[in-house]
Enzyme design. Structure first.
Site, PDB file in Angstrom:
ATOM      1  N   LYS A  92     -36.711 -24.569 -36.329  1.00 49.20           N
ATOM      2  CA  LYS A  92     -36.437 -25.951 -36.708  1.00 49.20           C
ATOM      3  C   LYS A  92     -37.779 -26.684 -36.772  1.00 49.20           C
ATOM      4  O   LYS A  92     -38.822 -26.052 -36.719  1.00 49.20           O
ATOM      5  CB  LYS A  92     -35.521 -26.621 -35.670  1.00 49.20           C
ATOM      6  CG  LYS A  92     -34.186 -25.904 -35.521  1.00 49.20           C
ATOM      7  CD  LYS A  92     -33.223 -26.659 -34.619  1.00 49.20           C
ATOM      8  CE  LYS A  92     -33.573 -26.492 -33.152  1.00 49.20           C
ATOM      9  NZ  LYS A  92     -32.477 -27.028 -32.282  1.00 49.20           N
TER      10      LYS A  92
ATOM     11  N   THR B  57     -40.789 -26.503 -42.292  1.00 50.93           N
ATOM     12  CA  THR B  57     -40.431 -25.231 -41.681  1.00 50.93           C
ATOM     13  C   THR B  57     -39.020 -24.832 -42.075  1.00 50.93           C
ATOM     14  O   THR B  57     -38.759 -23.688 -42.461  1.00 50.93           O
ATOM     15  CB  THR B  57     -40.525 -25.337 -40.147  1.00 50.93           C
ATOM     16  OG1 THR B  57     -41.833 -25.750 -39.798  1.00 50.93           O
ATOM     17  CG2 THR B  57     -40.212 -24.011 -39.490  1.00 50.93           C
TER      18      THR B  57
ATOM     19  N   VAL C 173     -41.002 -29.198 -35.857  1.00 50.57           N
ATOM     20  CA  VAL C 173     -41.748 -29.684 -34.687  1.00 50.57           C
ATOM     21  C   VAL C 173     -42.715 -30.781 -35.126  1.00 50.57           C
ATOM     22  O   VAL C 173     -43.535 -31.248 -34.340  1.00 50.57           O
ATOM     23  CB  VAL C 173     -42.477 -28.510 -33.973  1.00 50.57           C
ATOM     24  CG1 VAL C 173     -43.661 -28.015 -34.804  1.00 50.57           C
ATOM     25  CG2 VAL C 173     -42.922 -28.910 -32.585  1.00 50.57           C
TER      26      VAL C 173
ATOM     27  N   GLU D  88     -42.289 -33.935 -35.896  1.00 53.53           N
ATOM     28  CA  GLU D  88     -42.163 -35.299 -35.387  1.00 53.53           C
ATOM     29  C   GLU D  88     -41.266 -35.387 -34.166  1.00 53.53           C
ATOM     30  O   GLU D  88     -41.069 -36.473 -33.638  1.00 53.53           O
ATOM     31  CB  GLU D  88     -41.641 -36.237 -36.485  1.00 53.53           C
ATOM     32  CG  GLU D  88     -42.579 -37.406 -36.717  1.00 53.53           C
ATOM     33  CD  GLU D  88     -42.284 -38.179 -37.980  1.00 53.53           C
ATOM     34  OE1 GLU D  88     -43.240 -38.469 -38.701  1.00 53.53           O
ATOM     35  OE2 GLU D  88     -41.100 -38.472 -38.241  1.00 53.53           O
TER      36      GLU D  88
ATOM     37  N   GLY E  66     -52.248 -30.237 -42.290  1.00 55.60           N
ATOM     38  CA  GLY E  66     -52.793 -29.936 -40.988  1.00 55.60           C
ATOM     39  C   GLY E  66     -51.782 -29.302 -40.080  1.00 55.60           C
ATOM     40  O   GLY E  66     -52.136 -28.658 -39.095  1.00 55.60           O
TER      41      GLY E  66
END
Lengths: 169, 330, 751
Positions: free
Chosen positions: C703, C517, C705, C707, C473
């Site tokens: 970088k 990522t 995102v 958590e 998701g």
């Protein structure tokens, strides 16, 4: 096991389906008609992923609807929302606004939003929240979902104002 | 997850429905919206032999004002329709508010007034799957002999969580009931019992056909304090209905829901308002009286101390709001 | 390659997700949608008791039931282990309500349910423990012989001279906190389909965050080689850390399938979800901080005790994650971390959304806030004074190549009007700040943190990108397509992403520890650069320049500075294939953090929450959250916003609503109705500030995102509530009853 035949119109198509008396609509749609877009969730009415539209366009929970009570009736599922021309304005808005993440709740949310706009073309914030409260979305926190719904309201209002009154998908 | 097997009968009219109900004995039940019944069936809490479908029956439908001036609401009216009905919104807003509080909009599109009035009481020791309940001894509600909530209780302490019940009780509503023996009317006030199992006085083979609300000029409010707005049972609800002017209150009914095995009429609190009128000091006193009116409160879904503080706070808040509404305003 | 925004064509522009249309049309296949020929339905038989001796298991009645094709117990799986040393089925002692004792597979669900009920297990109840306090008492029941004192795992680590630094501190403060047991509550229930009808190959479909680790776990448990297990991830309906380790049903379904000789599907029921999910258990925290007279943090001590439930499957990871956290926020002189996992007869736990760190941040944020106020400092100034900065190397050896923490704090508090509001709001209204950081990657948790990628380029210019990273998701697949498109001068819609099939797609540790990522992105970039080089050779030949001079942009290839001398990308690809060599363009790449331990990059953030407390109901409304996050570079800004939104929802949910209530080891609220997740009404207005510090190591500077935002939300809202009430808060969730009790103690209408 009691077996009955019901006539069910789904997305405009008429079907004669054998059902057990204890089958709910979500079972029939998925297991008998092969329409897997409507999801099986909590089966207790608290998540909304099984949402479909009844003949009055209202959102109902297919996990709590006995198939045998739908003999002779019609309903709409997620498979009946887009048209050959393309996505429905609600679907399009969800796509553009990033209101889809994992997708597990998406069919239920689309049906909920579509039902809202077809029964109330200009809902206020409270009415949007009220409609969406019945459909869980764990990924988006509903924020972009609501932005998408607001956009869909605007777009659907604009198209219904077209002078030639051409039918919209 | 799955429903047990049963026989299904679609009733063509109310006569057929009550006949089938009588003939079916203990195993026969009516199916209206099914939004609660199907869940209970999946959990193995109830296993009807015969379900009699009464959805959409004409005799159970409609909202109208009769010759007597009573508002008649068919028991089969969907909660969405009840919540949005202009006459209900105008004359008895608490009823519309209560109807609107039930479940989610999805649920309200399927669920009926009659079903909500009859809503079985809830408890987290019983509203669970059969496998879950296998971990514990059966209780009063599941054919056992004890209560898990209040260990010394001789009765079931499950909580009545109907939202429409408190609103209609505050309005002094009556029920119209039908069976093979004919039709009868009964005050809603006599309908509920302080018992989680035998929570209503509905005969086994009776169907609620309509709810009648007397034609008073009444100021009403219904509030629900729930963790989430939309699709939640309340930690506590409060329905209030007052008639008369603030300085000369003729009647004041306050009913708290979702805090006991029946909707709790806050007798003393209501009495204070009738005696003293609707003013800040009387409102404060009414709030203080709720503790006594509530009696013993079970530790179920939320702590008893919270429920008591909540009801007291809601009483004060709601009475204050009612005070500011002009009497006779539509 | 730190390119400026103007030089990027695709990265940095908001794109609709590539799989959006199919999800919106209800065409995406989730595991529960899988129907295979001859497929059976499985059901697991679980212990109803929290601790008991199994006297007898009688499966005869179940076996006689028509339609039942397989029944299995410990006898069928004597050497199958979940995690380190936990046998799949109990033979002697069950240790929690829900412990697996047997399983059946039958022609249909109803028969499977009936068969499960017919399996008769006789138990002798044994004493059990349900709280950590009880479990740690000297006379407590020993749940596992190897875990003395019911301590399943313990870790402690000092950095610097802790005692001396505390002694030298001008001011020291100690606080205790607790966070509850929880459930991830994703929209897609746990499910698995296994087909072991062929003895030499096991195929498994299941939602997962890591096809690789599931494949390996299943292979190891069942005594198979990795290659004999094909793990396929279809769509994954939410992860939130809850799908990063294989659960017993992932081993049970294959065993049922082998015995029956047919595929088997197991799907959890509503309340079963709350047993198998393995989210967080209760945690107790003690924090102690010593600061200098200038408000600089000198020493920090954290003592965490985790309820790990009946078995440790892989929860020890949380000790690593929480130990490192303080070092990612502040510059420090000395730290001590002590963490313990304690066995109880509760459900085996793992951790909730936020990886144990978000839950720790609840108390940590409250603690630092209280400390700042105690010495008369504004929390904003306190955090700014102590925050890590770019170029800093912390005590664990982590180097921050990019760091926007201070920038986030400054921007978010300015936008929130902090100075105007803090300490000046009317009663029952509050404002709070939460800061956070999150590692982009798993190095240090795992020995290698590798992601690999292949890209094949068709001669019409369309491409297939093969990665091992699932998309649950978070739009990782779209992000990878964007990176690929940027490198090759194409559009994301030219790229088909094929992911998460261990027979087909390359190795990838998975989508957790926020590595997608960064790691997979770097792998994809490497693979595309490889492909690009192959195409560049052909193009260079046609254009008469050196390959290194060529740019790939907008579907064209041209020498840098000479866009008029361009060649269509498609032509270069076509010519590469249709040359005498017949060279097919296929790029490959992989990335593994070169560091020994720890990750290469951290995201940073700060959020401000504003709340109102209702004095009648005790409920908190979160009015507004402003979130500033340093994501390095936003590959797809709209998706970044969506991640921030969803995590604010989740963080708010944990602080104010969520609690899995257990009594005698049984979950009392195993439904989405009684386990309170907020819904549409409860969501605040959210404003996003995306800060881009362009990380030197991330793909195009990106970088994570996944958590970073949630670890800021818990402390922001907790601090706002504490601010509104004017009293300390110590326990999560902050319940309405707790608030009314506090108000009652002070208010005129107090009881």
């Amino acid at each position: 096991m009691d077996q009955h035949f019901i006539t069910l119109t789904v997305n405009g198509d008429s079907h004669r389906v054998p059902v057990a008396v204890q089958d709910t609509l979500v079972d029939v749609l998925r297991n008998k008609l092969g329409l897997m877009g409507t999801k099986r969730g909590c089966t207790s009415g608290s998540c909304g992923v099984c949402t479909i539209q009844g003949e009055d366009s209202r959102a109902v929970l297919s996990c709590l609807a006995l198939a045998i009570e739908w003999d002779g009736r019609s309903l709409t599922t997620i498979e009946g929302v887009a048209t050959p021309a393309g996505l429905h304005p609600v679907q399009q808005a969800f796509l553009e606004f990033g209101a889809v993440q994992c997708g597990a709740c998406t069919p239920g949310l689309i049906m909920t939003a579509k039902a809202l706009l077809e029964t109330n073309p200009s809902p206020d914030e409270a009415a949007i929240n009220e409609a969406l409260a019945g459909a869980i979305c764990r990924c988006t926190g509903h924020i972009k979902v609501k932005e998408a719904v607001r956009q869909a309201i605007r777009r659907m209002a604009a198209t219904t104002e077209d002078a030639d009154g051409a039918p919209q998908g | 997850m799955l429903l047990p097997a049963f026989r299904y009968l679609r009733a063509a009219d109310i006569g057929e429905a009550v006949a089938a109900l009588a003939a079916g004995g203990d195993g026969a039940q009516v199916l209206a919206g099914g939004t609660d019944l199907l869940i209970s069936m999946r959990q193995g809490l109830v296993a009807p032999v015969t379900l009699i479908g009464i959805r959409g029956l004409q005799e159970l439908d409609g909202i109208d004002t009769g010759a007597t001036g009573d508002l008649r609401v068919g028991a089969g009216v969907l909660l969405t329709d009840l919540a949005e009905h202009p006459v209900v919104l105008a004359r008895f807003p608490s009823l519309a508010q209560a109807a609107r509080s039930v479940g989610s909009r999805h649920v309200r599109n399927m669920a009926t007034l009659g079903g909500n009035l009859r809503l079985p009481t809830r408890c987290w020791y019983t509203n669970q799957s059969a496998d879950w309940r296998a971990s514990r001894a059966p209780c009063w509600k599941t054919d056992g002999g004890l209560c898990h909530v209040i260990k010394t209780s001789e009765t079931c302490r499950a909580i009545n969580s109907s939202d429409t019940a408190p609103a209609l009780l505050a309005l002094g509503a009556r029920l119209r009931l039908r069976s093979v023996r004919g039709e009868r009317e009964a005050p809603l006030a006599a309908f509920y019992n302080d018992d989680g199992v035998r929570h209503t006085n509905l005969a086994r083979d009776e169907i609620i056909t309509a709810v009648l609300v007397p034609p008073a000029r009444v100021r009403t409010l219904f509030v629900k304090a729930a963790a989430r707005t939309g699709l939640d049972y309340g930690y506590g609800t409060l329905a209030a209905a007052v008639t008369g002017a603030n300085k000369a209150i003729k009647s004041a009914r306050l009913v708290a829901g979702s805090v006991g095995s029946w909707p709790v009429t806050l007798e003393r609190a209501g009495q204070i308002i009738v005696e003293r009128g609707l003013n800040p000091a009387a409102i404060e006193a009414a709030g203080e009286a709720t503790r006594e009116d509530l009696g013993e409160v079970a530790n179920l879904f939320s702590p008893p101390g919270y429920k008591k503080r909540l009801v007291r706070g809601l009483v004060v808040q709601v009475l204050e709001q009612l005070r500011r509404i002009k009497p006779g305003t539509d | 390659m730190a390119r400026r925004k103007a030089e990027l064509d695709v990265v940095g522009r908001s794109q609709p997700r590539l799989d959006g249309p199919e999800k919106l049309a209800g065409r995406s296949v989730f595991t529960d949608d899988v129907v295979l020929p001859g497929m059976l339905h499985g059901r697991i038989v679980r212990s109803p008791l929290p601790r008991a001796r199994i006297l007898n298991i009688d499966t005869s009645a179940a076996l006689r039931l028509p339609g039942v094709k397989a029944v299995i117990t410990h006898a069928d799986a004597p050497k199958v282990y979940v995690g380190i040393e936990q046998p799949l089925f109990r033979k002697d002692i069950v240790n929690y309500v829900g412990d697996e004792v047997a399983a059946v597979a039958a022609m249909d669900e109803a028969t499977a349910i009936e068969a499960a009920r017919l399996i008769r297990v006789d138990y002798e109840p044994l004493p059990a423990v349900f709280t950590m306090t009880d479990a740690m008492k000297p006379d407590a029941v020993q749940i596992h012989a190897k875990a003395k004192g019911n301590i399943a795992w313990a870790q402690s680590r000092d950095h610097g001279d802790v005692d001396a630094t505390f002694a030298a501190s001008a001011h020291v403060r100690t606080d205790r906190y607790s966070t509850p047991a929880s459930h991830n509550c994703y929209a897609e229930f746990h499910s698995v389909v296994a087909d072991w009808s062929r003895p030499d190959k096991l195929s498994v479909w299941t939602p997962t965050q890591t096809a690789l680790l599931f494949q390996k776990a299943i292979a190891r448990a069942l005594g198979l080689t990795d290659g004999a297990v094909r793990l396929m991830t279809l769509h994954t309906g939410g992860g939130f850390t809850g799908r990063s380790a294989a659960r017993p049903h992932h081993f049970i379904a294959p065993l049922l399938s082998r015995k029956a000789g047919r595929p088997v599907k197991i799907r959890m029921t509503g309340d079963e979800e709350f047993i198998v999910c393995r989210a967080g258990g209760e945690v107790q925290y003690r924090f102690r901080t010593g600061i200098s007279s200038e408000g600089l943090i000198k020493a920090f001590e954290a003592d965490l005790t985790f309820d790990t439930g009946a078995y440790v499957e892989s929860q020890m990871i949380v000790l690593i994650l929480t130990a490192a956290y303080i070092h990612t926020l502040y510059k420090l002189e000395a730290t001590r971390y002590t963490g313990k996992l304690i066995h109880t007869n509760n459900i085996p736990y793992y951790f909730h959304h936020g990886g144990g760190i978000a839950q720790m941040a609840f108390g940590l944020g409250l603690h630092m806030d209280a400390l700042a106020r105690e010495v008369g400092m504004d929390p904003v100034d306190f955090h700014l004074r102590n925050a890590v900065t770019k170029g800093h190397t912390n005590m664990t050896g982590t180097f921050f190549g990019s760091c926007g923490l201070k920038e986030c704090i400054t921007k978010v508090t300015k936008k929130a009007g902090w100075k105007r509001k803090y300490g000046k709001l009317p009663p029952l209204k509050g404002i709070g700040l939460g800061i956070g950081a999150m590692a982009s990657g798993a190095k240090g948790v795992f020995k290698h943190d590798t992601s690999a990628a292949f890209i094949k380029v068709q001669d019409d210019g369309t491409m297939s990108l093969f990665i091992g990273l699932p998309d649950m998701g978070q739009s990782s697949h779209t992000a990878m397509a964007i990176i690929a498109a940027e490198v090759l001068g194409a559009q994301p819609t030219d790229i088909t992403v094929i992911a998460g099939d261990t027979d087909v797609t390359p190795l990838d540790v998975g989508a957790f520890t926020q590595r997608g990522t960064f790691n997979t992105g770097n792998a994809v970039k490497a693979a595309c650069l490889d492909a690009r080089q192959q195409i560049a050779v052909t193009a260079a030949g046609i254009l008469g320049v050196k390959p290194a001079r060529l740019e790939f942009r907008g579907g064209k290839i041209y020498p840098k500075g000479e866009p008029e001398k361009s060649l269509p990308f498609r032509k270069a690809v076509y010519d590469t294939l249709h040359s005498r060599e017949g060279r097919f363009v296929m790029g490959r790449g992989f990335y593994n953090s070169p560091k020994e331990t720890g990750t290469m990059a951290f995201s940073f953030g700060a959020q401000v929450a504003e709340v109102t407390v209702d004095p009648v109901t005790g409920m908190v409304t979160v009015d507004r959250v402003i979130a500033a996050h340093d994501v390095g570079r936003a590959i797809n800004p709209r998706i970044v916003e969506g991640q921030i939104d969803g995590q604010i929802f989740s963080g708010m949910s944990q602080v104010l609503y969520e609690e899995m209530l257990l009594e005698d080891g049984q979950v009392m609220n195993p439904s989405r109705l009684d386990y309170k997740l907020p819904r549409s009404h409860e969501m605040p207005a959210v404003e996003h500030i995306i800060v881009e510090t362009i990380d030197p190591f991330g793909p195009f500077g990106a970088k994570e995102v996944g958590e970073g935002p949630i670890v800021c939300t818990l402390p922001a809202i907790a601090n706002a509530v504490a601010n509104a009430l004017g009293v300390p808060i110590n326990d999560m969730p902050i319940t309405p009853w707790h608030i009314l009790r506090i108000l009652g103690r002070r208010g005129p209408a107090g009881d």
